[in-house]
Design an enzyme around this catalytic site. Structure first.
Site, PDB file in Angstrom:
ATOM      1  N   SER A 171       0.830  -1.212   0.000  1.00  0.00           N
ATOM      2  CA  SER A 171       0.000   0.000   0.000  1.00  0.00           C
ATOM      3  C   SER A 171       0.858   1.252   0.000  1.00  0.00           C
ATOM      4  O   SER A 171       1.965   1.268   0.556  1.00  0.00           O
ATOM      5  CB  SER A 171      -0.867  -0.024   1.259  1.00  0.00           C
ATOM      6  N   TYR A 177      -1.763  -1.415  10.911  1.00  0.00           N
ATOM      7  CA  TYR A 177      -2.037  -1.895   9.547  1.00  0.00           C
ATOM      8  C   TYR A 177      -0.882  -1.504   8.620  1.00  0.00           C
ATOM      9  O   TYR A 177      -0.341  -2.339   7.888  1.00  0.00           O
ATOM     10  CB  TYR A 177      -3.365  -1.305   9.053  1.00  0.00           C
ATOM     11  N   LYS A 220       2.186  -3.770   6.508  1.00  0.00           N
ATOM     12  CA  LYS A 220       2.542  -3.681   5.073  1.00  0.00           C
ATOM     13  C   LYS A 220       4.055  -3.521   4.929  1.00  0.00           C
ATOM     14  O   LYS A 220       4.681  -4.162   4.090  1.00  0.00           O
ATOM     15  CB  LYS A 220       1.815  -2.515   4.400  1.00  0.00           C
TER      16      LYS A 220
HETATM   17  C1  UD1 Z   1      -6.686   4.391   3.606  1.00  0.00           C
HETATM   18  C2  UD1 Z   1      -5.385   3.812   4.067  1.00  0.00           C
HETATM   19  C3  UD1 Z   1      -4.707   3.150   2.893  1.00  0.00           C
HETATM   20  C4  UD1 Z   1      -5.621   2.119   2.268  1.00  0.00           C
HETATM   21  C5  UD1 Z   1      -6.893   2.811   1.854  1.00  0.00           C
HETATM   22  C6  UD1 Z   1      -7.877   1.839   1.236  1.00  0.00           C
HETATM   23  C7  UD1 Z   1      -3.711   4.917   5.508  1.00  0.00           C
HETATM   24  C8  UD1 Z   1      -3.191   6.199   5.999  1.00  0.00           C
HETATM   25  N1  UD1 Z   1      -4.650   4.944   4.598  1.00  0.00           N
HETATM   26  O1  UD1 Z   1      -6.355   5.462   2.717  1.00  0.00           O
HETATM   27  O2  UD1 Z   1      -3.535   2.519   3.303  1.00  0.00           O
HETATM   28  O3  UD1 Z   1      -4.999   1.548   1.148  1.00  0.00           O
HETATM   29  O4  UD1 Z   1      -7.476   3.421   2.989  1.00  0.00           O
HETATM   30  O5  UD1 Z   1      -8.319   0.915   2.150  1.00  0.00           O
HETATM   31  O6  UD1 Z   1      -3.277   3.893   5.947  1.00  0.00           O
HETATM   32  N2  UD1 Z   1     -12.757  10.871   3.712  1.00  0.00           N
HETATM   33  C9  UD1 Z   1     -13.787  11.744   4.048  1.00  0.00           C
HETATM   34  N3  UD1 Z   1     -14.932  11.227   4.574  1.00  0.00           N
HETATM   35  C10 UD1 Z   1     -15.111   9.882   4.794  1.00  0.00           C
HETATM   36  C11 UD1 Z   1     -14.055   8.998   4.436  1.00  0.00           C
HETATM   37  C12 UD1 Z   1     -12.890   9.542   3.907  1.00  0.00           C
HETATM   38  O7  UD1 Z   1     -13.665  12.958   3.882  1.00  0.00           O
HETATM   39  O8  UD1 Z   1     -16.157   9.487   5.288  1.00  0.00           O
HETATM   40  C13 UD1 Z   1     -11.533  11.423   3.110  1.00  0.00           C
HETATM   41  C14 UD1 Z   1     -10.292  11.168   3.932  1.00  0.00           C
HETATM   42  O9  UD1 Z   1     -10.087  12.198   4.862  1.00  0.00           O
HETATM   43  C15 UD1 Z   1      -9.225  11.129   2.844  1.00  0.00           C
HETATM   44  C16 UD1 Z   1      -9.950  10.602   1.618  1.00  0.00           C
HETATM   45  O10 UD1 Z   1     -11.334  10.789   1.883  1.00  0.00           O
HETATM   46  O11 UD1 Z   1      -8.769  12.410   2.579  1.00  0.00           O
HETATM   47  C17 UD1 Z   1      -9.708   9.133   1.357  1.00  0.00           C
HETATM   48  O12 UD1 Z   1      -9.959   8.403   2.546  1.00  0.00           O
HETATM   49  P1  UD1 Z   1     -10.022   6.814   2.582  1.00  0.00           P
HETATM   50  O13 UD1 Z   1     -10.906   6.304   1.504  1.00  0.00           O
HETATM   51  O14 UD1 Z   1     -10.326   6.390   3.978  1.00  0.00           O
HETATM   52  O15 UD1 Z   1      -8.541   6.365   2.174  1.00  0.00           O
HETATM   53  P2  UD1 Z   1      -7.139   6.829   2.784  1.00  0.00           P
HETATM   54  O16 UD1 Z   1      -7.269   7.245   4.211  1.00  0.00           O
HETATM   55  O17 UD1 Z   1      -6.485   7.753   1.819  1.00  0.00           O
END
Ligand code: UD1
Length: 358
Positions: A130, A155, A159
């Site tokens: 990842s 997690y 990785k």
């Molecule tokens: C996370 C994991 C990554 C993993 C990926 C997919 C970390 C830091 N991140 O990435 O390793 O591969 O998930 O499982 O380990 N967001 C919102 N509202 C929500 C959900 C998310 O605003 O309800 C925003 C988050 O703040 C972020 C973006 O959307 O900026 C993406 O979030 P998310 O889909 O959870 O993925 P990551 O945190 O980037």
């Protein structure tokens, strides 16, 4: 089955990414064995895989990769030419609360796979890593040479550790000879590729397989689709005061079918003897940063609907921005992300509608 058809073991093959990879492998002419303990999914996607490929004969082994004799048994039962290892826990928040569960599951399952691979004549092993290994970095986009930062959760640590374990096992087993002689009971070399995924999203164009999170989704796109269908009341956009053009975080959203195709290219590279080193790492992303707000707006536009969302405080542990430099994968794997973000977001919505029976 012809003698020459190569067989790939997909651990965690009933899950979100594993099911898409299984489809692409079969369509590329490989035989696949799926091993899964269904700890975080049911048979929905595996049934979808059978429908898409028209294959009712894909072997499914209900095993937990943490059980060493069961993994050994798999390698004795089938002649396995390559393994793609997905079987792992993946929730960032849960891993902070339950580190032992994460270290035990994610490390032991991978060690068992590697041990069996080495004991059965050697094997090609593709590890599902990842972009989380890069952590927060100012130098964007990240290349495979960008330094890994200390992991921010268990997690992410698993990785990093699994990448290191793979590198060590490849180094140590190279002494067992050059030729991979899968299926024998002799010791053999392990060759490895780690694919570092950015943010996988979307679903198969058939809408027969996709992401099926249990409980409240942590990730953005399933939260969006569940809000759009009415399962969740309102999407919270975590933070609009980041130092980015619109104040929301930037990520590299990679279509899950494109991601699956990168696995097929990596498997072919290993099986066709094209690797330049016995352990290689590739970023798998699009190379294009997209903000959370942009993604939400695009989702609304392409699916012709209005999403209930609000701005909320930053989520702990989120980084401001990350996206991939994909030139190495483009050049060496001959692979590149092709599906448009619009099509990916349509597919995510079609999948949500499919599982809701709409
Ligand atoms: C996370 C994991 C990554 C993993 C990926 C997919 C970390 C830091 N991140 O990435 O390793 O591969 O998930 O499982 O380990 N967001 C919102 N509202 C929500 C959900 C998310 O605003 O309800 C925003 C988050 O703040 C972020 C973006 O959307 O900026 C993406 O979030 P998310 O889909 O959870 O993925 P990551 O945190 O980037």
């Amino acid at each position: 089955m012809s003698q020459n058809v190569k067989r790939v073991l997909v651990s965690g093959g009933a899950g979100y990414i594993g099911s898409h990879v299984t489809v692409e492998l079969i369509e590329a002419g490989y035989d696949v064995v799926v091993a899964d303990n269904l700890s975080n999914c049911d048979m929905t996607c595996f049934e979808g895989v059978k429908k898409i490929t028209g294959r009712n004969d894909i072997p499914f082994e209900m095993i937990d990769c943490c059980n060493a004799p069961h993994v050994e048994g798999l390698f004795s039962k089938y002649k396995i030419d390559a393994v793609i290892h997905f079987a792992a826990f993946k929730a960032v928040g849960e891993s902070v609360a339950e580190p032992i569960k994460y270290y035990k599951n994610n490390l032991i399952s991978f060690l068992n796979i590697l041990d069996a691979a080495k004991n059965h004549g050697g094997c090609n092993v593709l590890f599902s890593s990842s972009a989380t290994v890069y952590g927060e970095t100012d130098k964007l986009p990240v290349t495979e040479e960008s330094p890994r930062q200390p992991a921010m959760c268990s997690y992410g640590a698993t990785k990093q550790i699994c990448e290191d374990i793979l590198a060590d096992v490849v180094r140590a087993t190279s002494a067992y000879g050059d030729t991979v002689n899968a299926g024998t009971s002799a010791l053999g070399p392990v060759k490895g590729i780690a694919l570092r995924y950015f943010n996988p999203i979307g679903a198969h164009p058939s809408a027969l397989i996709g992401e099926l999170p249990r409980g409240v989704p942590n990730n953005l796109v399933p939260y969006i689709t569940q809000t759009a269908i009415g399962k969740r009341e309102c999407l919270s956009i975590f933070g609009n005061d980041y130092p980015t053009p619109d104040g929301t975080c930037l990520r590299d959203y990679i279509d899950v079918v494109d991601l699956a195709k990168a696995h097929v290219a990596a498997v072919a590279r290993m099986l066709d003897g094209k690797m330049k080193k016995n352990y290689e790492i590739f970023n798998v992303g699009t190379g294009r940063p997209v903000s959370v707000l942009e993604l939400v707006t695009k989702f609304e536009k392409v699916n012709n609907l209005k999403l209930n969302y609000k701005f909320a405080p930053r989520r702990e542990g989120d980084i401001t921005a990350i996206w991939a430099d994909t030139s190495l994968a483009n050049k060496e794997l001959g692979w590149k992300a092709e599906r448009s973000l619009e099509d990916t977001l349509k597919s995510a919505w079609q999948w949500e509608c499919h599982i809701a029976g709409k």
